[in-house]
Design a protein around this motif. Structure first.
Motif, PDB file in Angstrom:
ATOM      1  N   ASN A  88      32.670  11.241   2.251  1.00 17.98           N
ATOM      2  CA  ASN A  88      33.737  10.376   1.762  1.00 17.98           C
ATOM      3  C   ASN A  88      33.144   9.222   0.974  1.00 17.98           C
ATOM      4  OD1 ASN A  88      35.721   8.155   1.842  1.00 17.98           O
ATOM      5  ND2 ASN A  88      36.883   9.554   3.161  1.00 17.98           N
ATOM      6  N   VAL A  89      33.490   9.136  -0.296  1.00 12.94           N
ATOM      7  CA  VAL A  89      32.979   8.089  -1.180  1.00 12.94           C
ATOM      8  C   VAL A  89      33.382   6.704  -0.665  1.00 12.94           C
ATOM      9  CG1 VAL A  89      33.057   7.149  -3.522  1.00 12.94           C
ATOM     10  CG2 VAL A  89      32.966   9.616  -3.167  1.00 12.94           C
ATOM     11  N   ALA A  90      34.639   6.569  -0.219  1.00  9.82           N
ATOM     12  CA  ALA A  90      35.135   5.270   0.264  1.00  9.82           C
ATOM     13  C   ALA A  90      34.391   4.791   1.507  1.00  9.82           C
ATOM     14  CB  ALA A  90      36.633   5.360   0.557  1.00  9.82           C
ATOM     15  N   LEU A  91      33.746   5.730   2.207  1.00  8.76           N
ATOM     16  CA  LEU A  91      32.991   5.376   3.420  1.00  8.76           C
ATOM     17  C   LEU A  91      31.486   5.446   3.172  1.00  8.76           C
ATOM     18  CD1 LEU A  91      35.178   7.308   6.028  1.00  8.76           C
ATOM     19  CD2 LEU A  91      35.201   4.848   5.543  1.00  8.76           C
ATOM     20  N   GLY A  92      31.084   5.245   1.948  1.00  5.99           N
ATOM     21  CA  GLY A  92      29.658   5.209   1.633  1.00  5.99           C
ATOM     22  C   GLY A  92      29.012   6.575   1.533  1.00  5.99           C
ATOM     23  N   GLY A  93      29.815   7.617   1.303  1.00  9.76           N
ATOM     24  CA  GLY A  93      29.258   8.959   1.117  1.00  9.76           C
ATOM     25  C   GLY A  93      28.923   9.689   2.406  1.00  9.76           C
ATOM     26  N   ILE A  94      29.382   9.182   3.538  1.00 12.74           N
ATOM     27  CA  ILE A  94      29.122   9.884   4.798  1.00 12.74           C
ATOM     28  C   ILE A  94      30.392  10.591   5.269  1.00 12.74           C
ATOM     29  CG2 ILE A  94      27.303   8.281   5.499  1.00 12.74           C
ATOM     30  CD1 ILE A  94      29.306   7.092   7.477  1.00 12.74           C
ATOM     31  N   ARG A  95      30.207  11.502   6.202  1.00 14.96           N
ATOM     32  CA  ARG A  95      31.351  12.201   6.784  1.00 14.96           C
ATOM     33  C   ARG A  95      32.031  11.260   7.786  1.00 14.96           C
ATOM     34  NH1 ARG A  95      29.614  17.343   9.534  1.00 14.96           N
ATOM     35  NH2 ARG A  95      28.178  15.887  10.481  1.00 14.96           N
ATOM     36  N   PRO A  96      33.349  11.137   7.728  1.00 19.74           N
ATOM     37  CA  PRO A  96      34.055  10.208   8.618  1.00 19.74           C
ATOM     38  C   PRO A  96      33.719  10.389  10.101  1.00 19.74           C
ATOM     39  CG  PRO A  96      35.538  10.940   6.911  1.00 19.74           C
ATOM     40  CD  PRO A  96      34.273  11.742   6.750  1.00 19.74           C
ATOM     41  N   LYS A  97      33.543  11.617  10.549  1.00 25.67           N
ATOM     42  CA  LYS A  97      33.289  11.790  11.983  1.00 25.67           C
ATOM     43  C   LYS A  97      31.940  11.209  12.416  1.00 25.67           C
ATOM     44  CE  LYS A  97      31.557  16.477  12.663  1.00 25.67           C
ATOM     45  NZ  LYS A  97      31.926  17.737  13.302  1.00 25.67           N
ATOM     46  N   GLU A  98      31.048  10.947  11.471  1.00 22.14           N
ATOM     47  CA  GLU A  98      29.772  10.325  11.806  1.00 22.14           C
ATOM     48  C   GLU A  98      29.946   8.872  12.259  1.00 22.14           C
ATOM     49  OE1 GLU A  98      26.813  10.900   8.711  1.00 22.14           O
ATOM     50  OE2 GLU A  98      27.618  12.898   8.316  1.00 22.14           O
ATOM     51  N   LEU A  99      31.129   8.316  12.044  1.00 20.53           N
ATOM     52  CA  LEU A  99      31.399   6.925  12.425  1.00 20.53           C
ATOM     53  C   LEU A  99      31.982   6.791  13.833  1.00 20.53           C
ATOM     54  CD1 LEU A  99      32.919   5.757   9.037  1.00 20.53           C
ATOM     55  CD2 LEU A  99      30.669   5.165   9.961  1.00 20.53           C
ATOM     56  N   LEU A 100      32.231   7.910  14.490  1.00 20.33           N
ATOM     57  CA  LEU A 100      32.900   7.874  15.788  1.00 20.33           C
ATOM     58  C   LEU A 100      31.987   7.465  16.947  1.00 20.33           C
ATOM     59  CD1 LEU A 100      35.135  11.057  15.435  1.00 20.33           C
ATOM     60  CD2 LEU A 100      35.877   8.660  15.406  1.00 20.33           C
ATOM     61  N   ASP A 101      30.732   7.152  16.655  1.00 18.63           N
ATOM     62  CA  ASP A 101      29.813   6.776  17.730  1.00 18.63           C
ATOM     63  C   ASP A 101      29.785   5.278  17.999  1.00 18.63           C
ATOM     64  OD1 ASP A 101      28.505   6.075  15.380  1.00 18.63           O
ATOM     65  OD2 ASP A 101      26.527   6.571  16.186  1.00 18.63           O
ATOM     66  N   SER A 102      30.584   4.498  17.257  1.00 14.45           N
ATOM     67  CA  SER A 102      30.622   3.055  17.525  1.00 14.45           C
ATOM     68  C   SER A 102      32.038   2.522  17.346  1.00 14.45           C
ATOM     69  CB  SER A 102      29.673   2.296  16.589  1.00 14.45           C
ATOM     70  OG  SER A 102      30.230   2.189  15.297  1.00 14.45           O
ATOM     71  N   THR A 103      32.333   1.469  18.039  1.00 14.72           N
ATOM     72  CA  THR A 103      33.637   0.828  17.927  1.00 14.72           C
ATOM     73  C   THR A 103      33.864   0.329  16.507  1.00 14.72           C
ATOM     74  OG1 THR A 103      33.558   0.217  20.250  1.00 14.72           O
ATOM     75  CG2 THR A 103      35.064  -1.030  18.875  1.00 14.72           C
ATOM     76  N   PHE A 104      32.826  -0.176  15.868  1.00 11.31           N
ATOM     77  CA  PHE A 104      32.954  -0.646  14.487  1.00 11.31           C
ATOM     78  C   PHE A 104      33.300   0.518  13.552  1.00 11.31           C
ATOM     79  CE2 PHE A 104      30.004  -3.882  16.269  1.00 11.31           C
ATOM     80  CZ  PHE A 104      30.855  -4.967  16.154  1.00 11.31           C
ATOM     81  N   GLY A 105      32.657   1.655  13.752  1.00  6.27           N
ATOM     82  CA  GLY A 105      32.945   2.831  12.943  1.00  6.27           C
ATOM     83  C   GLY A 105      34.360   3.332  13.152  1.00  6.27           C
ATOM     84  N   ILE A 106      34.801   3.334  14.395  1.00  3.46           N
ATOM     85  CA  ILE A 106      36.164   3.757  14.702  1.00  3.46           C
ATOM     86  C   ILE A 106      37.163   2.813  14.029  1.00  3.46           C
ATOM     87  CG2 ILE A 106      37.859   3.990  16.575  1.00  3.46           C
ATOM     88  CD1 ILE A 106      35.454   5.008  18.312  1.00  3.46           C
ATOM     89  N   GLY A 107      36.872   1.530  14.053  1.00  2.00           N
ATOM     90  CA  GLY A 107      37.726   0.556  13.372  1.00  2.00           C
ATOM     91  C   GLY A 107      37.773   0.797  11.875  1.00  2.00           C
ATOM     92  N   LEU A 108      36.639   1.126  11.296  1.00  2.00           N
ATOM     93  CA  LEU A 108      36.571   1.431   9.869  1.00  2.00           C
ATOM     94  C   LEU A 108      37.430   2.658   9.545  1.00  2.00           C
ATOM     95  CD1 LEU A 108      35.183   0.578   7.207  1.00  2.00           C
ATOM     96  CD2 LEU A 108      33.336   2.145   7.798  1.00  2.00           C
ATOM     97  N   LEU A 109      37.366   3.679  10.393  1.00  2.00           N
ATOM     98  CA  LEU A 109      38.194   4.866  10.184  1.00  2.00           C
ATOM     99  C   LEU A 109      39.677   4.532  10.309  1.00  2.00           C
ATOM    100  CD1 LEU A 109      36.279   7.717  12.043  1.00  2.00           C
ATOM    101  CD2 LEU A 109      36.392   7.262   9.594  1.00  2.00           C
ATOM    102  N   ARG A 110      40.012   3.712  11.286  1.00  5.07           N
ATOM    103  CA  ARG A 110      41.408   3.304  11.479  1.00  5.07           C
ATOM    104  C   ARG A 110      41.910   2.584  10.218  1.00  5.07           C
ATOM    105  NH1 ARG A 110      40.760   0.280  15.871  1.00  5.07           N
ATOM    106  NH2 ARG A 110      40.561   2.069  17.231  1.00  5.07           N
ATOM    107  N   ASP A 111      41.076   1.685   9.684  1.00  2.00           N
ATOM    108  CA  ASP A 111      41.445   0.961   8.462  1.00  2.00           C
ATOM    109  C   ASP A 111      41.609   1.914   7.280  1.00  2.00           C
ATOM    110  OD1 ASP A 111      41.295  -1.372   9.932  1.00  2.00           O
ATOM    111  OD2 ASP A 111      39.356  -1.984   9.102  1.00  2.00           O
ATOM    112  N   GLU A 112      40.700   2.872   7.156  1.00  2.00           N
ATOM    113  CA  GLU A 112      40.770   3.833   6.056  1.00  2.00           C
ATOM    114  C   GLU A 112      42.026   4.693   6.173  1.00  2.00           C
ATOM    115  OE1 GLU A 112      39.674   5.629   2.487  1.00  2.00           O
ATOM    116  OE2 GLU A 112      39.048   3.758   3.403  1.00  2.00           O
TER     117      GLU A 112
END
Length: 142
Positions: free
Chosen positions: A108-132
């Motif tokens: 995902n370009v909007a998430l810095g070119g990483i796969r969204p599920k890679e963000l599920l390992d931290s509360t900050f990442g989960i918040g970023l996904l929620r915002d997206e």
């Protein structure tokens, strides 16, 4: 939204969202039973290895929890619920489970070119996904 699932006898998995914060807090404090986690894991397309990474627990620990039918501690219970909340929100936003699952897997370009599920390992990442997901829901795609 599929078959309903009660978490620890009180929360309906298919309808789980963050509107009833006190019920979520109580569930976290009591801890999620392994059997309940298994029901959630069966509905969300992540492998045990991925859950292991998200929760920072070894697969061996998961096996022990399953064998002993243990509850997850509050920290891990909270993360399980956060992932469940963001997953349910994603399915709601995308309209189809398969479409959201594909989005989680695609870079995902909007998430810095990483796969969204890679963000599920931290509360900050989960918040970023929620915002997206909120941006997508409201048509703001950048």
């Amino acid at each position: 939204m599929g078959k309903a699932l009660k978490i620890n006898g009180g929360i309906n998995f298919s309808l789980l969202d963050d509107r009833d914060v006190f019920m979520l807090i109580t569930t976290v404090r009591e801890g999620i039973k392994y059997a309940t986690f298994q029901n959630i894991a069966n509905k969300i397309p992540f492998s045990l290895g991925e859950w292991s990474e998200f929760l920072h627990l070894s697969e061996r620990t998961f096996q022990r929890y399953k064998k002993e039918q243990r509850k997850f501690d509050p920290l891990h219970s909270e993360k399980i619920l956060e992932i469940t909340l963001v997953y349910n929100k994603g399915v709601e936003v995308f309209g189809e489970k398969e479409d959201f699952d594909a989005w989680l897997e695609a870079k995902n370009v909007a998430l810095g070119g990483i796969r969204p599920k890679e963000l599920l390992d931290s509360t900050f990442g989960i918040g970023l996904l929620r915002d997206e997901l909120t941006r997508i829901e409201h048509g703001v795609l950048a």
